[in-house]
Design a protein around this motif. Structure first.
Motif, PDB file in Angstrom:
ATOM      1  N   LEU A   1       0.824  -1.203   0.000  1.00  0.00           N
ATOM      2  CA  LEU A   1       0.000   0.000   0.000  1.00  0.00           C
ATOM      3  C   LEU A   1       0.864   1.260   0.000  1.00  0.00           C
ATOM      4  CD1 LEU A   1      -2.837   1.130   0.006  1.00  0.00           C
ATOM      5  CD2 LEU A   1      -2.803   1.071   2.507  1.00  0.00           C
ATOM      6  N   ILE A   2       1.952   1.236   0.740  1.00  0.00           N
ATOM      7  CA  ILE A   2       2.869   2.375   0.716  1.00  0.00           C
ATOM      8  C   ILE A   2       3.459   2.559  -0.677  1.00  0.00           C
ATOM      9  CG2 ILE A   2       5.070   3.249   1.613  1.00  0.00           C
ATOM     10  CD1 ILE A   2       4.402   1.833   4.264  1.00  0.00           C
ATOM     11  N   MET A   3       3.824   1.453  -1.309  1.00  0.00           N
ATOM     12  CA  MET A   3       4.399   1.544  -2.642  1.00  0.00           C
ATOM     13  C   MET A   3       3.390   2.049  -3.657  1.00  0.00           C
ATOM     14  SD  MET A   3       7.573   0.929  -2.574  1.00  0.00           S
ATOM     15  CE  MET A   3       7.664   1.021  -4.351  1.00  0.00           C
TER      16      MET A   3
ATOM     17  N   LEU B   1       3.484   5.772  -3.391  1.00  0.00           N
ATOM     18  CA  LEU B   1       4.723   6.256  -3.987  1.00  0.00           C
ATOM     19  C   LEU B   1       4.642   6.196  -5.511  1.00  0.00           C
ATOM     20  CD1 LEU B   1       8.258   5.451  -2.666  1.00  0.00           C
ATOM     21  CD2 LEU B   1       7.829   5.445  -5.105  1.00  0.00           C
ATOM     22  N   TYR B   2       4.037   5.147  -6.039  1.00  0.00           N
ATOM     23  CA  TYR B   2       3.905   5.006  -7.492  1.00  0.00           C
ATOM     24  C   TYR B   2       3.030   6.117  -8.064  1.00  0.00           C
ATOM     25  CZ  TYR B   2       3.288   2.829 -12.055  1.00  0.00           C
ATOM     26  OH  TYR B   2       3.271   2.591 -13.402  1.00  0.00           O
ATOM     27  N   VAL B   3       1.914   6.405  -7.402  1.00  0.00           N
ATOM     28  CA  VAL B   3       1.022   7.459  -7.883  1.00  0.00           C
ATOM     29  C   VAL B   3       1.743   8.805  -7.866  1.00  0.00           C
ATOM     30  CG1 VAL B   3      -1.100   8.737  -7.389  1.00  0.00           C
ATOM     31  CG2 VAL B   3      -1.086   6.240  -7.235  1.00  0.00           C
ATOM     32  N   TRP B   4       2.458   9.091  -6.776  1.00  0.00           N
ATOM     33  CA  TRP B   4       3.198  10.354  -6.701  1.00  0.00           C
ATOM     34  C   TRP B   4       4.232  10.444  -7.821  1.00  0.00           C
ATOM     35  CZ3 TRP B   4       8.319  11.606  -6.300  1.00  0.00           C
ATOM     36  CH2 TRP B   4       8.599  12.959  -6.064  1.00  0.00           C
ATOM     37  N   ALA B   5       4.930   9.355  -8.071  1.00  0.00           N
ATOM     38  CA  ALA B   5       5.965   9.360  -9.106  1.00  0.00           C
ATOM     39  C   ALA B   5       5.364   9.573 -10.491  1.00  0.00           C
ATOM     40  CB  ALA B   5       6.750   8.045  -9.061  1.00  0.00           C
ATOM     41  N   GLN B   6       4.181   9.021 -10.745  1.00  0.00           N
ATOM     42  CA  GLN B   6       3.556   9.211 -12.044  1.00  0.00           C
ATOM     43  C   GLN B   6       3.050  10.634 -12.229  1.00  0.00           C
ATOM     44  OE1 GLN B   6       3.454   6.956 -14.663  1.00  0.00           O
ATOM     45  NE2 GLN B   6       4.940   5.986 -13.293  1.00  0.00           N
TER      46      GLN B   6
ATOM     47  N   ALA C   1      11.650  11.024 -11.418  1.00  0.00           N
ATOM     48  CA  ALA C   1      10.758  10.427 -10.409  1.00  0.00           C
ATOM     49  C   ALA C   1      10.031   9.199 -10.946  1.00  0.00           C
ATOM     50  CB  ALA C   1       9.745  11.465  -9.934  1.00  0.00           C
ATOM     51  N   CYS C   2       9.839   9.112 -12.255  1.00  0.00           N
ATOM     52  CA  CYS C   2       9.116   7.960 -12.802  1.00  0.00           C
ATOM     53  C   CYS C   2       9.859   6.654 -12.563  1.00  0.00           C
ATOM     54  CB  CYS C   2       8.845   8.158 -14.291  1.00  0.00           C
ATOM     55  SG  CYS C   2      10.325   8.366 -15.309  1.00  0.00           S
ATOM     56  N   TYR C   3      11.181   6.734 -12.310  1.00  0.00           N
ATOM     57  CA  TYR C   3      11.958   5.523 -12.040  1.00  0.00           C
ATOM     58  C   TYR C   3      12.061   5.210 -10.545  1.00  0.00           C
ATOM     59  CZ  TYR C   3      13.423   6.396 -16.846  1.00  0.00           C
ATOM     60  OH  TYR C   3      13.439   6.640 -18.202  1.00  0.00           O
ATOM     61  N   LEU C   4      11.594   6.119  -9.712  1.00  0.00           N
ATOM     62  CA  LEU C   4      11.763   5.940  -8.269  1.00  0.00           C
ATOM     63  C   LEU C   4      11.078   4.683  -7.726  1.00  0.00           C
ATOM     64  CD1 LEU C   4      12.835   7.057  -5.578  1.00  0.00           C
ATOM     65  CD2 LEU C   4      10.740   8.418  -5.400  1.00  0.00           C
ATOM     66  N   PRO C   5       9.838   4.364  -8.111  1.00  0.00           N
ATOM     67  CA  PRO C   5       9.229   3.137  -7.564  1.00  0.00           C
ATOM     68  C   PRO C   5      10.028   1.886  -7.856  1.00  0.00           C
ATOM     69  CG  PRO C   5       7.573   4.516  -8.617  1.00  0.00           C
ATOM     70  CD  PRO C   5       8.901   5.104  -8.973  1.00  0.00           C
ATOM     71  N   TRP C   6      10.599   1.810  -9.052  1.00  0.00           N
ATOM     72  CA  TRP C   6      11.348   0.602  -9.405  1.00  0.00           C
ATOM     73  C   TRP C   6      12.654   0.523  -8.624  1.00  0.00           C
ATOM     74  CZ3 TRP C   6       7.482  -1.512 -11.458  1.00  0.00           C
ATOM     75  CH2 TRP C   6       6.613  -0.777 -12.261  1.00  0.00           C
ATOM     76  N   VAL C   7      13.284   1.680  -8.383  1.00  0.00           N
ATOM     77  CA  VAL C   7      14.492   1.687  -7.567  1.00  0.00           C
ATOM     78  C   VAL C   7      14.177   1.227  -6.149  1.00  0.00           C
ATOM     79  CG1 VAL C   7      16.280   3.175  -6.562  1.00  0.00           C
ATOM     80  CG2 VAL C   7      15.597   3.481  -8.955  1.00  0.00           C
TER      81      VAL C   7
ATOM     82  N   PRO D   1       4.070  -4.149 -10.637  1.00  0.00           N
ATOM     83  CA  PRO D   1       4.048  -3.493 -11.947  1.00  0.00           C
ATOM     84  C   PRO D   1       2.704  -3.599 -12.643  1.00  0.00           C
ATOM     85  CG  PRO D   1       6.018  -4.828 -11.687  1.00  0.00           C
ATOM     86  CD  PRO D   1       5.106  -5.184 -10.560  1.00  0.00           C
ATOM     87  N   PHE D   2       1.835  -4.527 -12.223  1.00  0.00           N
ATOM     88  CA  PHE D   2       0.564  -4.719 -12.892  1.00  0.00           C
ATOM     89  C   PHE D   2      -0.589  -4.043 -12.153  1.00  0.00           C
ATOM     90  CE2 PHE D   2       3.318  -8.379 -13.623  1.00  0.00           C
ATOM     91  CZ  PHE D   2       3.455  -8.316 -14.994  1.00  0.00           C
ATOM     92  N   VAL D   3      -0.511  -3.986 -10.833  1.00  0.00           N
ATOM     93  CA  VAL D   3      -1.608  -3.429 -10.048  1.00  0.00           C
ATOM     94  C   VAL D   3      -1.557  -1.913 -10.020  1.00  0.00           C
ATOM     95  CG1 VAL D   3      -2.638  -3.291  -7.760  1.00  0.00           C
ATOM     96  CG2 VAL D   3      -1.847  -5.484  -8.631  1.00  0.00           C
ATOM     97  N   PHE D   4      -0.420  -1.332  -9.710  1.00  0.00           N
ATOM     98  CA  PHE D   4      -0.347   0.106  -9.489  1.00  0.00           C
ATOM     99  C   PHE D   4      -0.644   0.926 -10.753  1.00  0.00           C
ATOM    100  CE2 PHE D   4       2.921  -1.020  -6.009  1.00  0.00           C
ATOM    101  CZ  PHE D   4       1.900  -1.452  -5.200  1.00  0.00           C
ATOM    102  N   PRO D   5      -0.152   0.541 -11.951  1.00  0.00           N
ATOM    103  CA  PRO D   5      -0.487   1.347 -13.127  1.00  0.00           C
ATOM    104  C   PRO D   5      -1.974   1.385 -13.424  1.00  0.00           C
ATOM    105  CG  PRO D   5       1.414  -0.021 -13.574  1.00  0.00           C
ATOM    106  CD  PRO D   5       0.846  -0.484 -12.253  1.00  0.00           C
ATOM    107  N   SER D   6      -2.747   0.408 -12.959  1.00  0.00           N
ATOM    108  CA  SER D   6      -4.177   0.399 -13.234  1.00  0.00           C
ATOM    109  C   SER D   6      -4.869   1.594 -12.630  1.00  0.00           C
ATOM    110  CB  SER D   6      -4.809  -0.893 -12.708  1.00  0.00           C
ATOM    111  OG  SER D   6      -4.728  -0.945 -11.293  1.00  0.00           O
ATOM    112  N   PHE D   7      -4.386   2.070 -11.487  1.00  0.00           N
ATOM    113  CA  PHE D   7      -4.992   3.263 -10.901  1.00  0.00           C
ATOM    114  C   PHE D   7      -4.591   4.517 -11.664  1.00  0.00           C
ATOM    115  CE2 PHE D   7      -4.666   6.998  -8.271  1.00  0.00           C
ATOM    116  CZ  PHE D   7      -5.988   7.138  -7.880  1.00  0.00           C
TER     117      PHE D   7
END
Length: 230
Positions: free
Chosen positions: A125-127, A130-135, A152-158, A176-182
């Motif tokens: 959930l924290i990630m 972070l993913y939404v913020w980075a996008q 910042a777009c690479y930050l979640p993967w790092v 990688p599959f769940v977070f981009p859906s939002f």
């Protein structure tokens, strides 16, 4: 203690309660007030024994110990940092929207956790936040450890790789599959700001149109005269 209290009260409301729960639930398990066995997400216990609290407790619980304490503290920092940035940035003045986003992410993570037998949901959930913020800030240059700088777009993967190295988190497989859906929601349903600027004040687009039409269609009643003037 007053400084800590002032700092805690300065945290935005939703982030503050989330942060507090993420500290309190592991502490309850660590002190043995509640057995940690009741705090994990076990599909069999949730689906067949109707222990419906497990998705909630698994969202806030983390088994803190000598081998996991550093991972817990780092992700607690990520929670505070990026949830605060979202709540006071993209979702500033829209706490209901931010809460809905967290609820949507949480439901996706719970479903994935049940399907993949993931017992802890705190880091996913924290990630997701972070993913939404980075996008939303994908072109911003951010700094990481040892002076590394990247978009910042690479930050979640790092950070996913970082979490996997120090903690072996298995949520790397599904994130990688769940977070981009939002985040795709913003491409299809973009947010619209500035609709109404105040009580009784029309939107800026309407004010500009009114100015171009010579005062918004108001009739020009001509020049007035005082009584007795010729």
């Amino acid at each position: 203690m007053s400084d800590i209290g002032d700092w805690f009260r300065s945290i935005p409301a939703i982030t503050r309660y989330w942060f507090a729960a993420t500290v309190a639930v592991p502490l309850v398990g660590k002190l043995g007030l509640i057995s940690p066995a009741y705090l994990f997400l076990w599909p069999e216990a949730f689906l067949y024994r109707f222990q419906i609290w497990r998705p909630i407790t698994a969202t806030f619980y983390f088994p803190v110990g000598p081998g996991t304490g550093f991972l817990y503290l780092v992700n607690l920092y990520f929670l505070y940092q990026y949830s605060t940035r979202l709540e006071t940035g993209a979702f500033d003045g829209r706490p209901a929207d931010y809460l809905f986003m967290l609820l949507f992410n949480w439901i996706c993570i719970v479903i994935t956790g049940l399907a993949m037998d993931m017992q802890l949901l705190m880091i996913p959930l924290i990630m997701s936040v972070l993913y939404v913020w980075a996008q939303l800030n994908r072109d911003m240059i951010v700094s990481f450890w040892f002076g590394t700088r990247f978009k910042a777009c690479y930050l979640p993967w790092v950070i996913l790789g970082f979490n996997y190295i120090i903690g072996g988190s298995d949520f790397v497989l599904f994130s990688p599959f769940v977070f981009p859906s939002f985040c795709s929601r913003y491409r299809w349903l973009p947010s619209r700001r500035g609709g109404v600027s105040g009580f009784g004040v029309p939107p800026a687009s309407m004010r500009r149109a009114a100015d171009q039409n010579g005062g918004g269609g108001r009739h020009n009643w001509g020049q007035g005269f005082r009584l007795g003037d010729q």
